[in-house]
Every structure is written in C-alpha cells, then in structure tokens.
Design a protein around this motif. Structure first.
Motif, short mmCIF file in Angstrom:
data_model
loop_
_atom_site.label_atom_id
_atom_site.label_comp_id
_atom_site.label_asym_id
_atom_site.label_seq_id
_atom_site.Cartn_x
_atom_site.Cartn_y
_atom_site.Cartn_z
N MET A 42 0.87 -1.18 0.00
CA MET A 42 0.00 0.00 0.00
C MET A 42 0.90 1.23 0.00
SD MET A 42 -2.98 1.21 2.56
CE MET A 42 -3.18 2.93 3.01
N TRP A 80 -8.74 -6.50 12.59
CA TRP A 80 -7.75 -5.58 12.06
C TRP A 80 -6.49 -6.31 11.66
CZ3 TRP A 80 -9.53 -0.96 10.89
CH2 TRP A 80 -10.68 -0.52 11.55
N ARG A 81 -5.97 -5.94 10.52
CA ARG A 81 -4.69 -6.49 10.09
C ARG A 81 -3.60 -5.91 10.98
NH1 ARG A 81 -0.45 -7.83 9.64
NH2 ARG A 81 0.89 -8.20 7.83
N PHE A 82 -3.62 -4.61 11.19
CA PHE A 82 -2.63 -3.98 12.05
C PHE A 82 -3.27 -3.52 13.36
CE2 PHE A 82 -1.01 -3.44 7.69
CZ PHE A 82 0.13 -4.21 7.82
N SER A 83 -4.21 -2.59 13.26
CA SER A 83 -4.82 -2.10 14.48
C SER A 83 -6.02 -1.23 14.15
CB SER A 83 -3.80 -1.28 15.28
OG SER A 83 -4.45 -0.51 16.26
N CYS A 114 -8.59 4.75 -2.91
CA CYS A 114 -8.56 3.61 -1.97
C CYS A 114 -9.35 2.45 -2.58
CB CYS A 114 -9.18 3.98 -0.63
SG CYS A 114 -8.66 5.58 0.02
N CYS A 165 -7.82 -0.59 -4.58
CA CYS A 165 -7.21 -1.74 -3.91
C CYS A 165 -8.13 -2.39 -2.88
CB CYS A 165 -5.93 -1.33 -3.22
SG CYS A 165 -4.62 -0.90 -4.38
N HIS A 166 -8.94 -1.57 -2.20
CA HIS A 166 -9.76 -2.16 -1.13
C HIS A 166 -11.15 -2.57 -1.61
CE1 HIS A 166 -6.93 -1.70 2.21
NE2 HIS A 166 -6.55 -0.59 1.62
N SER A 196 -5.18 -6.87 0.05
CA SER A 196 -5.55 -5.61 0.73
C SER A 196 -6.54 -5.94 1.83
CB SER A 196 -6.17 -4.65 -0.28
OG SER A 196 -7.26 -5.26 -0.93
C1 HEC Z 1 -2.16 -0.04 -4.11
C2 HEC Z 1 -3.18 -0.63 -3.30
C3 HEC Z 1 -3.71 0.15 -2.09
C4 HEC Z 1 -4.22 1.41 -2.05
C5 HEC Z 1 -4.32 2.42 -3.19
C6 HEC Z 1 -4.67 1.64 -0.71
N1 HEC Z 1 -4.43 0.53 0.05
FE1 HEC Z 1 -4.82 0.34 2.02
N2 HEC Z 1 -3.94 -1.47 2.02
C7 HEC Z 1 -3.47 -2.13 0.90
C8 HEC Z 1 -2.92 -3.40 1.29
C9 HEC Z 1 -2.33 -4.44 0.34
C10 HEC Z 1 -3.09 -3.50 2.68
C11 HEC Z 1 -2.73 -4.67 3.59
C12 HEC Z 1 -1.24 -4.76 3.66
C13 HEC Z 1 -0.77 -6.01 4.33
O1 HEC Z 1 -1.48 -6.56 5.16
O2 HEC Z 1 0.34 -6.39 4.00
C14 HEC Z 1 -3.71 -2.27 3.11
C15 HEC Z 1 -4.04 -1.96 4.43
C16 HEC Z 1 -4.76 -0.86 4.82
C17 HEC Z 1 -5.19 -0.58 6.16
C18 HEC Z 1 -4.89 -1.44 7.39
C19 HEC Z 1 -6.15 -2.13 7.85
C20 HEC Z 1 -6.03 -2.94 9.10
O3 HEC Z 1 -6.87 -3.84 9.25
O4 HEC Z 1 -5.13 -2.73 9.93
C21 HEC Z 1 -5.89 0.56 6.13
C22 HEC Z 1 -6.57 1.27 7.30
C23 HEC Z 1 -5.93 1.01 4.77
N3 HEC Z 1 -5.23 0.13 3.99
C24 HEC Z 1 -6.60 2.13 4.33
C25 HEC Z 1 -6.46 2.65 3.07
C26 HEC Z 1 -7.02 3.91 2.66
C27 HEC Z 1 -7.89 4.81 3.52
C28 HEC Z 1 -6.64 4.10 1.37
C29 HEC Z 1 -6.92 5.29 0.49
C30 HEC Z 1 -6.29 6.51 0.90
C31 HEC Z 1 -5.85 2.96 0.97
N4 HEC Z 1 -5.78 2.10 2.03
C32 HEC Z 1 -5.29 2.78 -0.26
C33 HEC Z 1 -3.47 -1.66 -0.38
C34 HEC Z 1 -3.86 -0.39 -0.76
#
Ligand code: HEC
Ligand code: HEC
Length: 308
Positions: free
Chosen positions: A165, A229-232, A205, A208-209, A221
């Motif tokens: 991400m 939660w993956r992290f927190s 967002c 990917c999500h 993702s």
């Molecule tokens: C290019 C792809 C990508 C984009 C764009 C992206 N994410 Fe993510 N995001 C991921 C991935 C992959 C993970 C999990 C990573 C892992 O576990 O290794 C992640 C994890 C997260 C988490 C952690 C969730 C947890 O359970 O702890 C949050 C919060 C999050 N993203 C929010 C966002 C938000 C808000 C946006 C938009 C601003 C965004 N992401 C954009 C790929 C993306």
C-alpha cells in the motif's frame, strides 16, 4: 522367618537399651544378604556390558556397544517406517484431497506441529495467534488477506506474500487524512457516510480495497468492513497506515509486512498451472520446505481457523 527363629531373649544384645527395648545382635535374614550380593553382582555385569567409567573426554564403551544415540536412531527408523506409507500418499495427493480424507488430514495436522513450531511460530505465534501489535497476521481466524481455501494457502506458503500500500502522506491534506481515518472506523462499524465513501473513491482507496471496502484477495488488501484488524483499529495506527503505507520502500516509516516464500520451485509450478502451461525451472529455485511439507502445513493452517 526360618533364619530368625531363635528366641530373641537368648540372643546376645549390644548393651543398648531404650525404655526396656534392647538392641539385639542377630544377623540379618539370609534372603536379604543374598539379595544384597546379587545386586552387587548385577552392578558389575552392567558395568562391563554398558558404558560406565567416565574418562576425560568419553567413557568406557562396554561390551555391548550400546549408546543412547544408537537407540534413538533405531527408534527414529521405526517411526519413519510407520510414517512412510502416509508420506508416500501425501506426496501423490493435492492439499484439497488430503483435507477430504479424515485419516490423512489427522496425520498431516499431527505431523505439522513441529514444522509449524520450527518455521512459522516465530512470526505467527503458537496456534496461529501472534502477540498483539506484532504486525503479523492472525492465522486462527476466518479473515483472510489472500484467501483461506487450502489451495490459496499452499500458494501463499510457496510464493510468500508482500502486500503493498503506497504512503499517502504526499497525496492527502491533513483534513482528508482525518476524514479517511474516521471513514475506516465508521466502515468497520457499518456506519460509513456518503461523504466518507466519496473521499474513499476519489482518493483511489477503492482501487485496492474494493467497492465495498472488503479487500481484494489478489492484492492482499485488508478488509476494512469488519472489526478484525490487520494492524490495528486505533485511530493513530490507522492514520499511520494511511500516511506511510505498507511495504512502500520510499517511506522509511512504512509498515513492513513480508511473508517469506518457502518453495520457489512449487511457486513456479503453481504459476504455470494457473496459465495452463508447462513449468519452466531454471534450476536455481530454492526449496526451504518440501512440497509435501507445504501441503501438510496448509492443511494445518486451514484447520487452525476457519478455512474457506
Ligand atoms: C495499491 C493498493 C492500495 C491502495 C491504493 C490503498 N491501500 Fe490500504 N492497504 C493495501 C494493502 C495491500 C493493505 C494490507 C497490507 C498487508 O497486510 O500487507 C492495506 C491496508 C490498509 C489498512 C490497514 C487495515 C487494518 O486492518 O489494519 C488501512 C486502514 C488502509 N489500507 C486504508 C487505506 C485507505 C484509507 C486508502 C486510500 C487513501 C488505501 N488504504 C489505499 C493496499 C492499498
Ligand atoms: C518472518 C515472519 C514470517 C514467517 C517466518 C512466516 N510468516 Fe506467514 N506471514 C508473515 C507476514 C508478514 C504475512 C502477511 C503478509 C502481508 O501482509 O502481505 C504472512 C502471511 C501469511 C499467510 C496469509 C494469511 C492471510 O490472511 O491470507 C499465511 C497462510 C501464512 N503467513 C502462513 C505461514 C506459515 C504456515 C509459515 C511457516 C511455514 C509462515 N507463515 C511463516 C510473516 C511470516
């Protein structure tokens, strides 16, 4: 007893007397003496047959040549002989087939415990539950980044995984970050607002999500729509993820999340199968765990939590 039938009063005493009880000098019973000498003899026999006298670096060998290591090796060979038929079957079956067969499944799970302890527990914790805040995913729940079918787990183990991400600190204003943190919290409670959704979509967002923020397993993702939660789920931690991303090599504060690959050869094979091609090996593929070990571990992980 026969040896001891003298009238105690005729027997000489030692002259010791306590409260009218005198200590006599009759000899111990013969059976007892014989047993004493026999046990002494037995010590001598053992002494000669088995390793006994400690020397400076070693000990005397004993006539039988017995060692603990030899005995261990014999036991091990016995265990391996018992396992061989199972191992042969597992080698020829897919992880899905192993899962279907109760006996083989139990065998796979039982024999994976040590494998898991040696290779996986350092990151994923005993029983698939890592210490809180460690940054490693829980394996004992039914929330999967990359998919919880046993086939997907095999793929995860063979190839390794590294979710990506990008850091968003340059891409968002402070206010937008605040709003997205709030959106993520609201979404996990099923209460996202329209304004939140709009920002989530506009800022990419969604790419990917996913449209429902449930994560996309091809990308690993995280699912943002539940309370796992993956992290927190702490606002500051969510902010950290948004600002610095995950595995973004351009941001020194990024979260590191690397699942090592355990069998490059199997990874090549799986990749080829996906495209219906013949695998092309270049001969340098590493195999830290054998294909059979990976199948066993996948079955083990699958039954730890809710496999799919
Ligand atoms: C290019 C792809 C990508 C984009 C764009 C992206 N994410 Fe993510 N995001 C991921 C991935 C992959 C993970 C999990 C990573 C892992 O576990 O290794 C992640 C994890 C997260 C988490 C952690 C969730 C947890 O359970 O702890 C949050 C919060 C999050 N993203 C929010 C966002 C938000 C808000 C946006 C938009 C601003 C965004 N992401 C954009 C790929 C993306
Ligand atoms: C060096 C630490 C480390 C070791 C050792 C390790 N893993 Fe992982 N594992 C991770 C990380 C980090 C992730 C998450 C990757 C991501 O977020 O993209 C992960 C992800 C996974 C997943 C995917 C979970 C999901 O939700 O899809 C499975 C399954 C897994 N590991 C099993 C294992 C097994 C079995 C072993 C032992 C052979 C093992 N791991 C060894 C760090 C490790």
């Amino acid at each position: 007893m026969a040896d001891n039938d003298k009238n105690p009063h005729e027997c000489p005493d030692t002259g010791h007397e306590w409260d009218g009880i005198t200590e006599l000098t009759n000899p111990p019973p013969r059976w007892w003496i014989i047993a004493l000498y026999l046990s002494g003899l037995l010590v001598l026999v053992y002494f000669i047959l088995y390793p006994s006298l400690p020397l400076v670096n070693d000990s005397t060998d004993g006539l039988l040549g017995w060692t603990q290591i030899e005995e261990y090796k014999e036991n091990l060979a016995e265990v391996e002989a018992k396992r061989a038929p199972f191992e042969d079957q597992l080698a020829a079956m897919s992880a899905e087939e192993i899962l279907e067969d109760e006996e083989l499944r139990n065998y796979a799970v039982g024999s994976s415990k040590v494998l898991y302890g040696d290779n996986c527990a350092a990151c994923h914790g005993t029983g698939g539950i890592p210490p809180e805040g460690s940054g490693y995913p829980v394996l004992a729940d039914d929330d999967w980044l990359y998919g919880g079918s046993v086939g997907k787990i095999v793929e995860t183990l063979a190839k390794g995984r590294q979710g990506m991400m990008p850091a968003h600190k340059e891409l968002l204003t402070d206010e937008e970050v605040d709003q997205l943190v709030q959106f993520v919290i609201n979404r996990s409670e099923g209460q996202a607002t329209d304004a939140g959704w709009k920002l989530y979509n506009d800022k990419g967002c969604v790419a990917c999500h996913g449209p429902e923020a449930q994560g996309i397993q091809q990308l690993g993702s995280a699912n943002l729509s539940d309370k796992i939660w993956r992290f927190s789920g702490e606002p500051d931690e969510i902010r950290h993820t948004i600002l610095h991303g995950v595995n973004d090599t351009n941001d020194p504060k990024t979260r590191i999340a690397v699942m090592p690959g355990w069998n490059e050869k199997l990874a090549v094979k799986l990749e080829a199968e996906e495209w219906d091609e013949e695998p092309e090996y270049d001969g340098t593929e590493t195999q830290r765990l054998s294909e059979t070990e990976i199948k066993k571990l996948a079955v083990y992980v699958h039954q730890l939590g809710g496999g799919e």
